[in-house]
Design an enzyme around this catalytic site. Structure first.
Site, short mmCIF file in Angstrom:
data_model
loop_
_atom_site.label_atom_id
_atom_site.label_comp_id
_atom_site.label_asym_id
_atom_site.label_seq_id
_atom_site.Cartn_x
_atom_site.Cartn_y
_atom_site.Cartn_z
N ASN A 105 -2.69 19.20 1.32
CA ASN A 105 -3.71 18.33 1.92
C ASN A 105 -3.42 18.03 3.39
O ASN A 105 -4.33 18.02 4.22
CB ASN A 105 -3.80 17.02 1.12
N LYS B 103 0.86 -1.19 0.00
CA LYS B 103 0.00 0.00 0.00
C LYS B 103 0.89 1.23 0.00
O LYS B 103 1.89 1.27 0.72
CB LYS B 103 -0.85 -0.03 1.29
N LYS C 46 5.43 2.52 -2.86
CA LYS C 46 5.29 3.94 -3.24
C LYS C 46 5.57 4.05 -4.72
O LYS C 46 6.32 3.24 -5.28
CB LYS C 46 6.32 4.79 -2.47
N LYS D 133 4.92 2.27 8.45
CA LYS D 133 3.74 3.05 8.83
C LYS D 133 2.51 2.13 8.97
O LYS D 133 1.76 2.22 9.94
CB LYS D 133 3.48 4.09 7.73
N SER E 120 -7.47 5.13 4.27
CA SER E 120 -7.38 4.40 3.00
C SER E 120 -7.77 2.94 3.21
O SER E 120 -8.48 2.34 2.40
CB SER E 120 -5.94 4.43 2.46
N THR F 203 -5.21 12.53 6.97
CA THR F 203 -3.81 12.66 7.40
C THR F 203 -3.68 13.83 8.37
O THR F 203 -3.03 13.71 9.42
CB THR F 203 -2.87 12.84 6.18
N1 GLU Z 1 0.54 8.96 0.53
C1 GLU Z 1 0.03 8.79 1.86
C2 GLU Z 1 1.16 8.43 2.81
O1 GLU Z 1 2.30 8.71 2.58
C3 GLU Z 1 -1.14 7.83 1.93
C4 GLU Z 1 -0.88 6.45 1.45
C5 GLU Z 1 -2.14 5.59 1.30
O2 GLU Z 1 -3.20 6.05 1.68
O3 GLU Z 1 -1.99 4.48 0.80
O4 GLU Z 1 0.94 7.90 3.88
#
Ligand code: GLU
Length: 424
Positions: free
Chosen positions: A229, A78, A114, A102, A358, A198
């Site tokens: 955001n 993810k 990513k 995370k 998410s 977030t």
């Molecule tokens: N891009 C966000 C992060 O760095 C969200 C990632 C997601 O929701 O999968 O945590």
């Protein structure tokens, strides 16, 4: 000006090495299995693609697209997709590893990934961005999957790009697969509360940390770097808790007001000013460096990586730093902040609210049943508080910082996962 200096600094050292420095420190303290450490020191999969895109001027531009899957031990990978000029293998690999940790810290059944495209989205038309997003999706269609690898927004992308991605993916698969991407618009299966999640997680982290420090939010001031955001929602939600926001910034300008900035006015101003703060009248214009070192109790870096460096760290006034951005503090600065007894709530905990919602979005897509915003926020807040206290306790148990505590909490879970699966 200050911002461009900051961006340059971010190229000096490898971001993936920053991840490894923390991974090694945590591994040593907790006595992590050497085999597990060895596996986590390398991403599972690194994909680089060339994306030919027809530009509005009739000429073809070829963009470089990336997707790194770091780990799938705890579930499908993810992580977001970023459109920015500094996207490169090193950055994407670091961000993918951070997603693995995370998700583990937040107790989500996910590994980490990513992706990104090296481009300047601010200089592209909507049509160009759509063609590029569709080209990226086509190139990554075999990497992504509802139970395989699930993208989401990150810097330079939003629900709009996720909708294009979903549409392109659905066309390729010949069926509707809403769970293949999160952070979608609500009408396409997005979750209520995802947009602000977030920032909301940052707010919960601030409140939990203030509780530990015995500080009353109503007597506390904060500076927030970044008004995208993460930063804008964080500033709004934190101000709603009675915390005085004395400084804000975005990539165009930074402002200070010791009597407190009216965040609603700043949001309205940006909404009518091409989404930027330049020209805002609710404070005195300062540099980004002034923002990071201004007199305040809580500092929230919520913009880009590597802004709290060994040059900046000695001059920070805040007692508490809550990392809304990914990787805002360098390992060298970590040591200085530790000596100064500044508490840092690390990125892999503090900005985990986004991926937590998410996950809720993905669950709702799988069920085909949707929750109210109150339900989402309630579950989110509980999950963030649990994660915060787990990390706090791990830091306490190992007499270390919250950052290393967070890595320990994550590595414990991943180590168990590896052992149960019994690979290698
Ligand atoms: N891009 C966000 C992060 O760095 C969200 C990632 C997601 O929701 O999968 O945590």
């Amino acid at each position: 000006m200050a911002n461009s200096q900051v961006t340059m600094e971010s190229h000096h050292s490898s971001m993936f090495e920053s991840v490894l420095a923390r991974l090694d420190a945590a591994a040593k303290l907790m006595n992590l299995s050497e085999d597990v450490a060895k596996v986590l020191r390398k991403p599972l999969k690194e994909v680089i693609v060339s994306l030919p895109v027809m530009m509005d001027n009739g000429k073809v531009e070829v963009f470089q697209g990336y997707r790194t899957v770091h780990s799938t031990t705890l579930g499908p990978s993810k992580g977001g997709i970023r459109f920015a000029m500094d996207v490169c293998t090193d950055e994407v690999n670091a961000l993918a590893a951070w997603m693995s940790f995370k998700c583990a810290v937040a107790h989500l059944p996910y590994g980490g990934a990513k992706g990104g495209v090296k481009c300047d989205p601010r200089k592209m038309s909507v049509g160009e961005l759509e063609r590029m997003t569709r080209a990226y999706t086509k190139a990554m269609a075999d990497i992504f999957g509802v139970n395989k690898d699930i993208p989401a927004p990150d810097m330079g992308t939003s629900g709009r790009e996720m909708a294009w991605l979903l549409d392109e993916y659905n066309k390729i698969k010949g069926e509707d697969c809403p769970g293949v991407v999160t952070g979608k618009p609500i009408v396409l299966g997005g979750s209520l509360g995802r947009d602000a999640a977030t920032g909301r997680g940052v707010m919960i982290s601030v409140l939990e940390a203030l509780k530990k420090l015995n500080l009353d939010p109503k007597k506390v001031s904060a500076a927030v770097q970044g008004f995208g955001n993460v930063g804008a929602h964080a500033a709004r939600l934190i101000a709603e808790q009675g915390i005085k926001i004395v400084a804000i910034s975005d990539h165009t300008a930074a402002f200070h007001n010791e009597n407190g900035i009216d965040i609603k006015a700043a949001l309205d101003f940006a909404a009518n000013n091409g989404k930027v703060l330049k020209g805002f009248k609710g404070g005195t214009e300062i540099s980004n460096e002034d923002l990071l070192t201004c007199k305040c109790d809580v500092l929230i870096p919520a913009a880009i990586q590597n802004v709290i460096t060994e040059e900046i760290a000695p001059r920070i006034h805040a007692k508490l730093i809550v990392e809304g951005a990914n990787g805002p503090t360098t390992p060298e600065a970590d040591h200085i902040l530790k000596e100064k007894k500044i508490i840092v709530v690390p990125d892999i905990l503090a900005n985990g609210g986004g991926v937590t919602v998410s996950y809720f979005e993905w669950v709702q897509n799988k069920y085909g049943h949707y929750w109210t915003e109150e339900e989402v926020n309630h579950k989110h807040d509980l999950s963030m508080k649990t994660a915060f206290n787990n990390v706090w306790n791990a830091a306490d148990e190992f007499k270390t910082t919250m950052r290393i505590g967070a890595y320990i909490a994550a590595l414990r879970k991943i180590e168990q996962g590896v052992k149960f699966k019994g690979n290698y």
